[in-house]
Design a protein around this motif. Structure first.
Motif, PDB file in Angstrom:
ATOM      1  N   UNK A 159       0.847  -1.187   0.000  1.00 22.26           N
ATOM      2  CA  UNK A 159       0.000   0.000   0.000  1.00 22.26           C
ATOM      3  C   UNK A 159       0.882   1.236   0.000  1.00 22.26           C
ATOM      4  N   UNK A 160       0.561   2.199  -0.858  1.00 23.15           N
ATOM      5  CA  UNK A 160       1.163   3.520  -0.779  1.00 23.15           C
ATOM      6  C   UNK A 160       0.092   4.484  -0.279  1.00 23.15           C
ATOM      7  N   UNK A 161       0.464   5.352   0.663  1.00 26.15           N
ATOM      8  CA  UNK A 161      -0.490   6.322   1.195  1.00 26.15           C
ATOM      9  C   UNK A 161       0.111   7.716   1.104  1.00 26.15           C
ATOM     10  N   UNK A 162      -0.772   8.709   0.983  1.00 25.30           N
ATOM     11  CA  UNK A 162      -0.311  10.087   1.031  1.00 25.30           C
ATOM     12  C   UNK A 162       0.041  10.461   2.470  1.00 25.30           C
ATOM     13  N   UNK A 192      -2.455   4.862  11.638  1.00 24.96           N
ATOM     14  CA  UNK A 192      -3.160   3.984  10.702  1.00 24.96           C
ATOM     15  C   UNK A 192      -2.182   3.085   9.960  1.00 24.96           C
ATOM     16  N   UNK A 193      -1.080   3.675   9.476  1.00 25.29           N
ATOM     17  CA  UNK A 193      -0.066   2.876   8.768  1.00 25.29           C
ATOM     18  C   UNK A 193       0.496   1.789   9.670  1.00 25.29           C
ATOM     19  N   UNK A 194       0.748   2.145  10.923  1.00 23.81           N
ATOM     20  CA  UNK A 194       1.323   1.168  11.861  1.00 23.81           C
ATOM     21  C   UNK A 194       0.367   0.007  12.103  1.00 23.81           C
ATOM     22  N   UNK A 195      -0.938   0.317  12.297  1.00 23.59           N
ATOM     23  CA  UNK A 195      -1.904  -0.752  12.533  1.00 23.59           C
ATOM     24  C   UNK A 195      -2.099  -1.625  11.293  1.00 23.59           C
ATOM     25  N   UNK A 196      -2.019  -1.013  10.111  1.00 23.34           N
ATOM     26  CA  UNK A 196      -2.090  -1.808   8.882  1.00 23.34           C
ATOM     27  C   UNK A 196      -0.920  -2.774   8.793  1.00 23.34           C
ATOM     28  N   UNK A 197       0.264  -2.303   9.213  1.00 25.07           N
ATOM     29  CA  UNK A 197       1.423  -3.202   9.222  1.00 25.07           C
ATOM     30  C   UNK A 197       1.210  -4.358  10.199  1.00 25.07           C
ATOM     31  N   UNK A 231       3.381  -1.167   3.982  1.00 30.88           N
ATOM     32  CA  UNK A 231       2.891   0.202   3.827  1.00 30.88           C
ATOM     33  C   UNK A 231       4.050   1.150   3.551  1.00 30.88           C
ATOM     34  N   UNK A 232       3.839   2.042   2.599  1.00 28.65           N
ATOM     35  CA  UNK A 232       4.829   3.061   2.276  1.00 28.65           C
ATOM     36  C   UNK A 232       4.116   4.408   2.149  1.00 28.65           C
ATOM     37  N   UNK A 233       4.815   5.464   2.506  1.00 26.94           N
ATOM     38  CA  UNK A 233       4.348   6.808   2.170  1.00 26.94           C
ATOM     39  C   UNK A 233       4.921   7.141   0.803  1.00 26.94           C
ATOM     40  N   UNK A 234       4.054   7.331  -0.192  1.00 27.83           N
ATOM     41  CA  UNK A 234       4.486   7.417  -1.583  1.00 27.83           C
ATOM     42  C   UNK A 234       4.656   8.830  -2.083  1.00 27.83           C
ATOM     43  N   UNK A 235       5.352   8.944  -3.195  1.00 28.01           N
ATOM     44  CA  UNK A 235       5.643  10.212  -3.856  1.00 28.01           C
ATOM     45  C   UNK A 235       4.728  10.352  -5.064  1.00 28.01           C
ATOM     46  N   UNK A 236       3.613  11.072  -4.916  1.00 31.94           N
ATOM     47  CA  UNK A 236       2.705  11.282  -6.044  1.00 31.94           C
ATOM     48  C   UNK A 236       2.050   9.990  -6.511  1.00 31.94           C
ATOM     49  N   UNK A 237       1.525  10.023  -7.746  1.00 36.53           N
ATOM     50  CA  UNK A 237       0.948   8.818  -8.333  1.00 36.53           C
ATOM     51  C   UNK A 237      -0.466   8.511  -7.890  1.00 36.53           C
TER      52      UNK A 237
END
Length: 574
Positions: A516-519, A526-531, A537-543
């Motif tokens: 998952x990429x998230x803004x 939320x990212x931690x609980x998803x992991x 989980x990654x914080x993504x650059x655009x897209x």
């Protein structure tokens, strides 16, 4: 550039936790980059403000939403060549006010008739590869956009095509200032595409460089092509001198498109297919596009209470991502040109099938996901939208694929050929396997929402595999979380990547769960609980796509517009 998002590593995620689902200091409502745009007569929303103004001007001169959409699309082909142009394909949905009906148009092109599977496989072998490349001659299919314009115009248009194309012709001859984000993507494309056969550098650079933000850019060759089309109609492109010139160039440079491919081209009017979600019906076009993936996701998600789960919480994102995984495995296996392989569309989007697929979602992230058996239930792109005083609405998407496409430019014509043929599978057993005269799997999809059998929202979220995910996010944001049209687009987005693709072998399946990429607006909690649930989980650059939308406020008799804050565009009306 602020619109391209600062990269935020997971280790720094706590710094942006408070940015998620922000609230306005005065109203206390969820954050929007600006107010919705409201107008009584007409509305247009595109990814380039000058194109939006052209659409409005056309409607002020007596044209309807269909005329305005064609005019704006022609302008975008000039002003945003990083995303679209007449070397590419087009899909559209039109709400026709007089007949109170939603129409669908598939204006995508087909592979060269003279390039057999074995010939293509041999060409790929020479290149030392077994998949179709992104650039050059091999991924080029017949451009369908021009025929799409004329199909739309002949069925619904009002003004003469000469009037409709005149604004784009004028800008092509006199020049236009290049906008910020488009300049960025243009700069990224030039080093790669300048190496391809033809006239790319002469047509799309200034002294060998991409135009910078604010520089005036002209395309006199495209102006001449538009003039020929305006004067002699679609046959100028498909049966006239333009087609002859393309045939000659392809023969001289190792390409496979021929005059016959253009002369035989046709668009198809198709019936949109819809799924009801909490009183709203989302409409998409059937394959060869990927639109029904959004419908499959909704049929799965209606088995859960996303409103109770909360916006961008671990549970709601987990459910959305798992639904996406399930839908996209079916996308990889079944979505293809219906003239070659009939996809079980009715089964894929049925409520019963969605209910059965929903049973596969557990509390942890699924690592292996297979396509289902829907037969048991069988019964870089631009997006823009326009609406007029009579109630007509157009949802239109158009693309070269991969930004500026193949990089191949026939000297004197001023446009880049698409590279959509890259989306074929080379597995001969696959529904999307390459064949001559076949449409490849397509990612570009327009969307439309009705409520109580009335037109409500014309919208889209351009951007590859993000599109069906984006369609679902927009609808869920409005229906489950009560956001307005602009808030729904500005809210932090996510996308899941790593599913099996329609270009893969027919026996492949998702086996590592993807990621998952998230803004940065998605909370780190939320990212931690998803992991903890097993998601990568990654914080993504655009897209995360490009959103434009128009909504009809039936109670007040006005139009409401919204535009993507992550792009250069504008929603405006009068």
């Amino acid at each position: 550039m602020k619109r391209l998002y600062s990269y935020v590593a997971l280790s720094l995620g706590l710094l942006c936790a408070n940015a998620a689902y922000s609230f306005d200091r005065i109203t206390g409502q969820s954050f929007a980059s600006r107010s919705e745009v409201i107008a009584s007569e007409a509305m247009a929303a595109t990814s380039q403000p000058l194109a939006t103004q052209i659409a409005l001007d056309v409607m002020k001169r007596g044209g309807n939403a269909i005329d305005a959409a064609i005019a704006a699309n022609a302008a975008l082909g000039l002003m945003e060549p990083t995303g679209n142009g007449i070397g590419g394909d087009l899909y559209a949905m039109v709400w026709h006010a007089k007949s109170q009906k939603l129409y669908g148009l598939n204006a995508s092109g087909r592979s060269p008739l003279g390039l057999s599977y074995d010939m293509l496989a041999n060409e790929l072998k020479k290149l030392g590869r077994d998949t179709i490349p992104a650039h050059g001659m091999l991924p080029i299919s017949v451009p369908g956009a021009v025929d799409g314009w004329f199909e739309l115009h002949s069925k619904f248009g009002s003004l003469p095509m000469t009037d409709i194309l005149q604004p784009a012709i004028r800008y092509a001859e006199q020049g236009f200032p290049v906008s910020e984000l488009i300049a960025y993507y243009w700069q990224r494309s030039v080093p790669v595409l300048s190496k391809q056969p033809g006239d790319f550098s002469a047509a799309f650079t200034l002294d060998g460089k991409a135009p910078a933000k604010g520089q005036i850019f002209k395309n006199p060759a495209l102006a001449n092509t538009y003039k020929a089309i305006a004067k002699d109609g679609r046959d100028a492109f498909y049966k006239g001198d333009i087609a002859v010139t393309i045939d000659r160039f392809m023969r001289a440079n190792g390409g496979y498109l021929r005059f016959a491919d253009f002369a035989n081209h046709r668009s198809d009017w198709v019936e949109p297919v819809g799924v009801e979600y909490k009183g709203h019906t989302l409409w998409e076009l059937p394959p060869n596009g990927q639109g029904i993936a959004a419908l499959q996701m909704l049929q799965i998600l209606k088995n859960y209470d996303l409103k109770a789960s909360g916006f961008n919480t671990p549970q709601s994102l987990h459910l959305l991502v798992e639904a996406k995984k399930l839908a996209f495995e079916d996308r990889a296996k079944f979505y293809a040109d219906q003239d070659f392989n009939k996809a079980p569309v009715k089964g894929l989007i049925s409520e019963q099938y969605g209910r059965e697929r929903a049973k596969l979602i557990g509390d942890k992230a699924a690592k292996r996901v297979d396509a289902g058996n829907p037969a048991l239930y069988q019964g870089d792109t631009i997006y823009m939208t326009t609406a007029d005083k009579d109630g007509n609405m157009v949802s239109l998407i158009q693309s070269n694929y991969r930004g500026m496409g193949s990089g191949v430019v026939v000297p004197g014509l001023g446009f880049v050929f698409q590279d959509r043929g890259e989306m074929f599978s080379m597995d001969p057993q696959h529904a999307n396997a390459y064949a001559p005269g076949k449409r490849p799997f397509h990612t570009i999809i327009p969307a439309f929402v009705t409520k109580d059998d009335k037109p409500l929202i014309s919208f889209g979220v351009m951007g590859g595999a993000m599109q069906p995910q984006g369609h679902v996010q927009i609808l869920v944001n409005m229906v489950d979380y009560g956001m307005n049209l602009q808030e729904a687009g500005d809210a932090p987005r996510w996308q899941h990547l790593g599913n099996t693709e329609p270009t893969d072998a027919s026996d492949k399946y998702l086996e590592n769960g993807g990621y998952i990429e998230v803004e940065s607006g998605v909370p780190y909690e939320t990212a931690r609980e998803l992991m903890h649930k097993g998601h990568a989980v990654r914080y993504g650059l655009g897209g995360y796509g490009g959103y434009q939308a128009i909504m009809r406020d039936h109670a007040n008799g006005v139009w409401i517009g919204a535009s993507e804050s992550r792009k250069d565009g504008q929603a405006a009306g009068y």
